[in-house]
Structure formats: structure tokens, C-alpha cells
Design a protein around this motif. Sequence first.
Motif, mmCIF file in Angstrom:
data_model
loop_
_atom_site.group_PDB
_atom_site.id
_atom_site.type_symbol
_atom_site.label_atom_id
_atom_site.label_comp_id
_atom_site.label_asym_id
_atom_site.label_seq_id
_atom_site.Cartn_x
_atom_site.Cartn_y
_atom_site.Cartn_z
ATOM 1 N N SER A 285 0.825 -1.209 0.000
ATOM 2 C CA SER A 285 0.000 0.000 0.000
ATOM 3 C C SER A 285 0.862 1.263 0.000
ATOM 4 N N ILE A 286 2.104 1.139 0.433
ATOM 5 C CA ILE A 286 3.049 2.264 0.416
ATOM 6 C C ILE A 286 3.819 2.281 -0.898
ATOM 7 N N GLY A 287 4.297 1.106 -1.313
ATOM 8 C CA GLY A 287 4.957 0.967 -2.602
ATOM 9 C C GLY A 287 6.409 1.418 -2.605
ATOM 10 N N GLY A 288 7.024 1.299 -3.787
ATOM 11 C CA GLY A 288 8.404 1.704 -3.946
ATOM 12 C C GLY A 288 9.278 0.558 -4.425
ATOM 13 N N PRO A 289 10.516 0.849 -4.850
ATOM 14 C CA PRO A 289 11.419 -0.179 -5.389
ATOM 15 C C PRO A 289 11.709 -1.306 -4.412
ATOM 16 N N LEU A 290 11.899 -0.981 -3.125
ATOM 17 C CA LEU A 290 12.187 -2.021 -2.138
ATOM 18 C C LEU A 290 11.032 -2.998 -2.031
ATOM 19 N N VAL A 291 9.819 -2.480 -2.055
ATOM 20 C CA VAL A 291 8.637 -3.337 -1.945
ATOM 21 C C VAL A 291 8.519 -4.239 -3.170
ATOM 22 N N GLU A 292 8.774 -3.671 -4.337
ATOM 23 C CA GLU A 292 8.701 -4.470 -5.564
ATOM 24 C C GLU A 292 9.732 -5.599 -5.547
ATOM 25 N N LEU A 293 10.957 -5.286 -5.119
ATOM 26 C CA LEU A 293 11.990 -6.316 -5.043
ATOM 27 C C LEU A 293 11.623 -7.375 -4.010
ATOM 28 N N ALA A 294 11.090 -6.951 -2.868
ATOM 29 C CA ALA A 294 10.708 -7.902 -1.825
ATOM 30 C C ALA A 294 9.608 -8.835 -2.295
ATOM 31 N N ALA A 295 8.619 -8.296 -2.998
ATOM 32 C CA ALA A 295 7.516 -9.124 -3.489
ATOM 33 C C ALA A 295 8.024 -10.160 -4.494
ATOM 34 N N ARG A 296 8.879 -9.736 -5.412
ATOM 35 C CA ARG A 296 9.432 -10.678 -6.392
ATOM 36 C C ARG A 296 10.308 -11.723 -5.707
ATOM 37 N N THR A 297 11.053 -11.272 -4.706
ATOM 38 C CA THR A 297 11.915 -12.206 -3.983
ATOM 39 C C THR A 297 11.092 -13.251 -3.251
ATOM 40 N N GLN A 298 10.027 -12.828 -2.595
ATOM 41 C CA GLN A 298 9.171 -13.799 -1.913
ATOM 42 C C GLN A 298 8.618 -14.817 -2.901
ATOM 43 N N ASP A 299 8.021 -14.339 -3.974
ATOM 44 C CA ASP A 299 7.352 -15.244 -4.913
ATOM 45 C C ASP A 299 8.340 -16.244 -5.528
ATOM 46 N N LEU A 314 7.721 -24.214 3.029
ATOM 47 C CA LEU A 314 8.645 -23.199 3.512
ATOM 48 C C LEU A 314 8.235 -21.874 2.883
ATOM 49 N N ARG A 315 7.508 -21.110 3.659
ATOM 50 C CA ARG A 315 6.958 -19.851 3.158
ATOM 51 C C ARG A 315 7.629 -18.674 3.847
ATOM 52 N N VAL A 316 7.370 -17.491 3.337
ATOM 53 C CA VAL A 316 7.930 -16.289 3.924
ATOM 54 C C VAL A 316 7.404 -16.120 5.351
ATOM 55 N N ASN A 317 8.243 -15.598 6.242
ATOM 56 C CA ASN A 317 7.813 -15.384 7.614
ATOM 57 C C ASN A 317 7.772 -13.897 7.948
ATOM 58 N N VAL A 318 7.373 -13.608 9.168
ATOM 59 C CA VAL A 318 7.126 -12.218 9.559
ATOM 60 C C VAL A 318 8.374 -11.355 9.465
ATOM 61 N N GLU A 319 9.555 -11.932 9.717
ATOM 62 C CA GLU A 319 10.764 -11.119 9.731
ATOM 63 C C GLU A 319 11.037 -10.477 8.358
ATOM 64 N N PHE A 320 10.714 -11.202 7.293
ATOM 65 C CA PHE A 320 10.995 -10.712 5.949
ATOM 66 C C PHE A 320 10.279 -9.386 5.702
ATOM 67 N N TRP A 321 8.960 -9.370 5.889
ATOM 68 C CA TRP A 321 8.198 -8.163 5.596
ATOM 69 C C TRP A 321 8.267 -7.148 6.731
ATOM 70 N N ALA A 322 8.558 -7.601 7.951
ATOM 71 C CA ALA A 322 8.741 -6.648 9.055
ATOM 72 C C ALA A 322 9.902 -5.713 8.748
ATOM 73 N N GLY A 323 11.000 -6.271 8.242
ATOM 74 C CA GLY A 323 12.148 -5.439 7.904
ATOM 75 C C GLY A 323 11.815 -4.433 6.822
ATOM 76 N N VAL A 324 11.016 -4.860 5.841
ATOM 77 C CA VAL A 324 10.633 -3.944 4.762
ATOM 78 C C VAL A 324 9.774 -2.808 5.306
ATOM 79 N N VAL A 325 8.764 -3.147 6.098
ATOM 80 C CA VAL A 325 7.854 -2.124 6.636
ATOM 81 C C VAL A 325 8.610 -1.148 7.529
ATOM 82 N N MET A 326 9.473 -1.657 8.396
ATOM 83 C CA MET A 326 10.210 -0.753 9.280
ATOM 84 C C MET A 326 11.167 0.133 8.499
#
Length: 375
Positions: A285-299, A314-326
Motif C-alpha cells: 500500500s506504500i509501494g516503492g522499489p524495495l517493496v517491488e523487489l521484496a515481493a518478487r523475492t518472496q514469490d 517453507l513460506r515467507v515469515n514475519v521477519e521478511f516483511w517486518a524489515g521492509v515495513v520498518m
Amino acid sequence: MTPALDVPPGLRGVVVADTGIGDVLGAEGTYHYRGRSAVDLARTHSFDEAAALVLDGNLPDDLGAGLRAELAVHRSLPPAVSAVLPQVAGAGARFDALAGLRAALCVLAEADGFEPTWGAAPARRRDDALRVVAVTPTVLAALWRRRQGLDPVAPRDDLHGGAAWLWALHGVEPDPVLAAAVERYLVLTIDHGFNASTFTARVAASAGTDVASAVVAAVGTFVGPLHGGAPDRALEALDEIGTADRIEPYVRAKLAAGDRVMGFGHAVYRTADPRAVMLREVAESIGGPLVELAARTQDRTEALLAEHRPGRELRVNVEFWAGVVMSLAGIPREMFTPTFAVSRVVGWCAHVLEQTRSSTIIRPSARYTGSTSAR
């Protein structure tokens, strides 16, 4: 004498206590606080409301104002704690806010005359718990600002939750969108079953120690890289990947070496981590290059993990997206895990208070594997 029981390593699947605070349903991919979905709470309620639910057992009908007022009374630091912060913040080549928090809570317990929970009135135990919850963000933010050569900023009564935390760190008016993102993260991470730090807090509380000492024990466990200390390492992995074309080579190299891909896999969830699902929504919902890279990396990483280990989720866990949001919210990396502690201290204190209602000390057995020679 009760015969010893063989249990799985790490006490996996062993029930060690009863709790009314919350539960993690790993097979279903959900968790809750006192019967209410934590994810739903993060969407619809403030951190203060969720904290009141976890600590006191009921969702308040005053939007958390009652607990907020109680915490406001407890936020200021006694002179003894304020005096030690510059020394702790400046000690060592590497800044460690949680080490400073442990020191500060020990001083606080002495300065405020915390009592052992054993024999203390329930109202006193709760008051001590609120004191620890209230001073934790004050201490952590002050430590970071001291390390930067800045004076701590005074808390503002008009700011709460995510906004209050960003203000405490930076001393500037927080962006409402970023504050809301941090608020959701804080609600999501208040409690999460009998994880290592929570169990440690309960072990300490079962001995009748004071609330601050039990939380210090929890913090000491929490800083371990296999527990609370992972959000910054997940973001470091994204730094190393850098661009979308490097995702697959990076992950395949990790798998070939038998290394862990940071931010993926969880000890309990066998489906998607619901905290990660929501935080991805928040980040997108915030967007940006980091978010795009994170989404592609997860998938792509999840697809490669499924290929490498078929039949194992073996799926993505909270730490992955927590770091992005912070990171999006402007929280410095050395304060990622301390931010986690700002919310989790509520869960620790709730569990300490619950444990004090039992008179049984936690005392498991161990299997001796050393020398059997006579001494």
C-alpha cells in the motif's frame, strides 16, 4: 518420584502450561489474542486497545484510553535510570539497544522498589507490569538517540502506538501513513504463543522473581539470532540480492550450500505466516522499489524452496516483511529488533502476570550423558 518422560528436542509439541492469553494454530495459519484474530485486530484496532485486551482480558470500550492514561503516568524515567543511559548507549563498538534495556530495567527495579511477584498483591504485580511496558519504548528510543549524539525527546500525550514510537526515535511529526504501518506491525507482534522468550519469562516468573527480572530474562533470549534478532538480516538478504535478476542465483547458491534463506520458514506455521501476509499488504500500500523487489523475492524464493524440498511448506515469515515495513517507516536497522520488543513486552508481561497465579516452579529434568565413573 514421578518418572522422567522423554520429549522431543526443543519441547516441540509438548504442552507445559495452560494459558488464556492467545494461541497459534500453525496448521491453519492463524493466531489470536484471547480468542480474537490478531490480524483482524491489527486492521481495526489500535495498539493500546490490543494491549489492553492482552493484559487485562477484555477489549476496552474506550478505544484504549484507560490503559493509555495508565501508561502515560509510568513513561518517565527515574533519575537513576536516566543517569545510566549515556554510559550504556556509548559502551562498546557495536550499539545494542536491548543490552541497554536489560541494564536499564535492572536499575529501574531497584529504583522503583519492585517486589517479588511471590506474595505480592495482584494490583502491585499489574502496576509493575505497566511500568515495564511503559518505560521500554522510552528507554530504547533514548538509548538510540544518545548513541547518535542527540538528546531524548519527551513523550507527547497526543501520540500513541506507531506514531509515538516514530516520534520518540526521530523527534519530528510522524507521517500518518507510516505511523499506521508501524501501528499494525506492533499489534501483530504483541504475542505469539510459547515462543522461547515468552517461555523464559514464565520460567523466571514461576520462581517468584519481580516483573522486571522476568522481562530481562525474556529480552536476553529474544536477542538470539534464531528468535527476535532476524528482521535486519532478512533485509540484508534483499540488499545482497539487489536486483530482480539476482534472486534466483542468490537463492540457488544458498540452497546448494545448505544455508538458510533468511526470512523463510517458521517453526510453527505450515502455511503462510499470517503476519507476513498482512505486512506485505501494508508494504504494497506504500509501494516503492524495495517493496517491488521484496515481493518478487518472496514469490520466486517460495517457488524455488518448493522445488528444492517438495512436500515441505517453507513460506515467507514475519521477519521478511517486518524489515521492509520498518525500513519504509524510517526506523534504523539497529532498531528493528528493539521495535519488535516494544510490542512483545506487552505479551511478556501478560504471561508473567498469568504465571504468578500458579504456585508451581517450572523445573524439568535432564538426561545425564556425561561420565559414569565414580568420583
